[in-house]
Write an enzyme that holds these catalytic residues in place. Sequence first.
Site, short mmCIF file in Angstrom:
data_model
loop_
_atom_site.label_atom_id
_atom_site.label_comp_id
_atom_site.label_asym_id
_atom_site.label_seq_id
_atom_site.Cartn_x
_atom_site.Cartn_y
_atom_site.Cartn_z
N ASN A 52 -12.96 -2.74 2.05
CA ASN A 52 -13.88 -1.62 2.21
C ASN A 52 -14.81 -1.58 1.01
O ASN A 52 -14.36 -1.62 -0.14
CB ASN A 52 -13.11 -0.30 2.32
CG ASN A 52 -12.22 -0.26 3.55
OD1 ASN A 52 -12.61 -0.71 4.62
ND2 ASN A 52 -11.03 0.28 3.40
N HIS A 74 -10.33 -4.96 -3.62
CA HIS A 74 -9.02 -5.28 -3.04
C HIS A 74 -9.21 -5.61 -1.58
O HIS A 74 -10.13 -5.11 -0.93
CB HIS A 74 -8.04 -4.11 -3.20
CG HIS A 74 -8.55 -2.79 -2.67
ND1 HIS A 74 -9.45 -2.02 -3.38
CD2 HIS A 74 -8.32 -2.13 -1.52
CE1 HIS A 74 -9.72 -0.93 -2.69
NE2 HIS A 74 -9.06 -0.98 -1.53
N ASP A 122 0.85 -1.20 0.00
CA ASP A 122 0.00 0.00 0.00
C ASP A 122 0.88 1.25 0.00
O ASP A 122 1.92 1.31 0.67
CB ASP A 122 -0.91 -0.01 1.24
CG ASP A 122 -2.04 0.98 1.13
OD1 ASP A 122 -3.20 0.55 0.96
OD2 ASP A 122 -1.78 2.20 1.21
N GLN A 159 -13.98 3.37 1.16
CA GLN A 159 -13.41 2.89 -0.11
C GLN A 159 -13.04 4.07 -0.99
O GLN A 159 -13.86 4.97 -1.21
CB GLN A 159 -14.40 1.98 -0.85
CG GLN A 159 -13.80 1.38 -2.12
CD GLN A 159 -14.76 0.45 -2.88
OE1 GLN A 159 -15.95 0.40 -2.56
NE2 GLN A 159 -14.24 -0.25 -3.85
P1 DGP Z 1 -9.53 1.69 0.20
O1 DGP Z 1 -10.16 1.98 -1.15
O2 DGP Z 1 -9.86 2.70 1.25
O3 DGP Z 1 -9.86 0.30 0.71
O4 DGP Z 1 -7.96 1.75 0.07
C1 DGP Z 1 -7.25 1.98 -1.10
C2 DGP Z 1 -5.78 1.92 -0.74
O5 DGP Z 1 -5.03 1.93 -1.93
C3 DGP Z 1 -5.26 3.07 0.12
O6 DGP Z 1 -4.80 2.54 1.36
C4 DGP Z 1 -4.10 3.67 -0.67
C5 DGP Z 1 -3.82 2.62 -1.72
N1 DGP Z 1 -3.46 3.15 -3.02
C6 DGP Z 1 -4.16 4.05 -3.76
N2 DGP Z 1 -3.54 4.27 -4.94
C7 DGP Z 1 -2.43 3.48 -4.93
C8 DGP Z 1 -1.38 3.28 -5.88
O7 DGP Z 1 -1.34 3.84 -6.96
N3 DGP Z 1 -0.40 2.40 -5.50
C9 DGP Z 1 -0.41 1.75 -4.30
N4 DGP Z 1 0.60 0.92 -4.05
N5 DGP Z 1 -1.38 1.92 -3.40
C10 DGP Z 1 -2.37 2.79 -3.71
#
Ligand code: DGP
Length: 120
Positions: A94, A107, A36, A101
Site C-alpha cells: 500500500n 512493506h 501482521d 497505508q
Molecule cells: P499498511 O500500512 O496498511 O499496508 O499496513 C500496516 C500493517 O502493519 C497493518 O496490517 C498492521 C500492521 N502493524 C502495525 N503495527 C504493527 C506492529 O507493531 N507489529 C506488527 N506485527 N504489525 C503491525
Amino acid sequence: MADATSEAGCMFCRIARGELGTPFVAESEHAVAFRDLSPQAPTHVLVVPRKHIAALRAVGEDDAPIVAGVMALAVEVARREGLLDGGGYRVVTNDGADAGQTVFHLHVHVLGGHQLAAMG
Ligand code: DGP
C-alpha cells in the site's frame, strides 16, 4: 523530530533491529518478515526492508537490490508457510492514504491460506 512517519520514530525500523522482540518468520541480508498484528488471512506476514524507505514511491535506483531482496523473502515466506505447494498467495504493498497505508516504512503483505477475494 521523532514521530511515527520519521525514521527515528519508525516502528518497523525498531522491529527490524530486533528492539521489540518480534519473532521473525524469516530474515535475510536486506529484509525481515514477521506476522501482521491484525491478520486478514490465515497467513498474513509483513516483509520489511532493514533500510528505512517510506513507501514504494521513495525507492531509489540504488535500492534495487533491496526491493529484489524483499520480493525474494516474500517467496521464501510463502514456501515456509506451505503456500507454494498449496493454493498460492498474494503480495501487496500500500502506497499512500487512498491505498490505506498506515505504516510509513515500505512493506509488502504476504497473504494466503484461504481463497482471497478477487481484486478490482
Ligand atoms: P499498511 O500500512 O496498511 O499496508 O499496513 C500496516 C500493517 O502493519 C497493518 O496490517 C498492521 C500492521 N502493524 C502495525 N503495527 C504493527 C506492529 O507493531 N507489529 C506488527 N506485527 N504489525 C503491525
